[in-house]
Design a protein around this motif. Structure first.
Motif, short mmCIF file in Angstrom:
data_model
loop_
_atom_site.label_atom_id
_atom_site.label_comp_id
_atom_site.label_asym_id
_atom_site.label_seq_id
_atom_site.Cartn_x
_atom_site.Cartn_y
_atom_site.Cartn_z
N ALA A 78 42.11 44.29 48.47
CA ALA A 78 43.61 43.24 47.79
C ALA A 78 44.41 44.58 47.55
O ALA A 78 45.68 44.45 47.87
CB ALA A 78 43.07 42.40 46.77
N GLU A 79 43.99 45.74 46.91
CA GLU A 79 45.26 46.64 46.21
C GLU A 79 45.87 47.21 47.73
O GLU A 79 46.88 47.66 47.72
CB GLU A 79 44.53 47.70 45.48
N LEU A 80 45.10 47.48 48.87
CA LEU A 80 45.67 48.18 49.76
C LEU A 80 46.53 47.10 50.46
O LEU A 80 47.79 47.58 51.14
CB LEU A 80 44.62 48.69 50.83
N SER A 131 47.13 42.35 43.91
CA SER A 131 47.96 42.65 42.84
C SER A 131 48.75 43.99 42.96
O SER A 131 48.16 45.03 43.36
CB SER A 131 46.77 43.09 41.73
N LEU A 132 49.81 43.87 42.85
CA LEU A 132 50.78 45.09 43.25
C LEU A 132 50.72 46.01 42.17
O LEU A 132 51.01 47.32 42.22
CB LEU A 132 52.19 44.60 43.01
N ILE A 133 50.17 45.82 40.98
CA ILE A 133 50.05 46.88 39.71
C ILE A 133 48.46 46.95 39.46
O ILE A 133 48.14 46.26 38.83
CB ILE A 133 50.66 46.61 38.72
N PRO A 134 47.55 47.91 40.16
CA PRO A 134 46.16 47.55 40.04
C PRO A 134 45.79 48.04 38.51
O PRO A 134 46.35 48.80 37.76
CB PRO A 134 45.83 48.80 40.78
N ASP A 135 44.88 47.25 38.18
CA ASP A 135 44.27 47.42 36.89
C ASP A 135 43.48 48.79 36.57
O ASP A 135 43.23 49.51 37.59
CB ASP A 135 43.48 46.06 36.55
N SER A 136 43.05 49.01 35.36
CA SER A 136 42.11 50.42 35.42
C SER A 136 40.85 50.49 36.07
O SER A 136 40.62 51.64 36.16
CB SER A 136 42.11 50.55 33.68
N SER A 137 40.43 49.28 36.42
CA SER A 137 39.16 49.28 37.31
C SER A 137 39.49 49.64 38.78
O SER A 137 38.38 49.51 39.43
CB SER A 137 38.30 48.05 36.91
N PRO A 195 33.94 49.48 53.57
CA PRO A 195 33.30 50.63 52.96
C PRO A 195 34.36 51.29 52.00
O PRO A 195 33.90 51.93 51.06
CB PRO A 195 32.94 51.63 54.15
N LEU A 196 35.69 51.06 52.19
CA LEU A 196 36.66 51.68 51.52
C LEU A 196 36.68 51.44 50.12
O LEU A 196 36.79 50.14 49.38
CB LEU A 196 38.18 51.13 51.99
N ARG A 197 36.49 52.35 49.17
CA ARG A 197 36.69 52.13 47.59
C ARG A 197 37.75 53.15 46.98
O ARG A 197 38.14 52.63 45.81
CB ARG A 197 35.18 52.79 47.29
N LYS A 198 37.83 54.21 47.44
CA LYS A 198 39.14 55.09 46.96
C LYS A 198 40.03 55.53 48.05
O LYS A 198 39.64 56.10 49.02
CB LYS A 198 38.36 56.41 46.37
#
Length: 109
Positions: free
Chosen positions: A75-77, A99-105, A42-45
């Protein structure tokens, strides 16, 4: 055996304490020999507080003699966990290369 514990859609510093309380209460209700799994689907933010919550849940599970892991970690977490050197502690493999540097989305706060 998998048990129904899940992270919310939003887990930042603001929510961390209440989410931790909820997860620890859920963990305490699991059978003594249960393998504890938490769904992160469920995690989004989120921010790095999500890792702190998961690590505290892991500590509580291990203290009670149970294994702990996380399913569907974004993946970002997973990338944050890798940067902080705790990826193996949250017990989850990323679905794809993080991705260690998240994109704008990306959903990070």
């Amino acid at each position: 055996m998998t048990h129904p514990l899940a992270l919310p859609e939003v887990l930042t510093l603001r929510e961390a304490s209440s989410v931790l309380d909820t997860l620890l209460a859920g963990l305490a209700q699991q059978p003594e020999q249960a393998q504890i799994r938490v769904s992160a689907s469920p995690l989004r933010k989120f921010d790095s507080s999500a890792l702190a919550v998961l690590l505290e849940c892991r500590r509580a599970a291990r203290e009670s003699g149970r294994d702990f892991g996380v399913d569907d970690l974004p993946a970002e977490l997973q990338g944050l966990a890798t940067v902080y050197g705790v990826a193996s502690l949250v017990g989850s493999a990323p679905a794809s290369a993080p991705s260690l540097i998240p994109d704008s989305s990306a959903a990070m706060a």
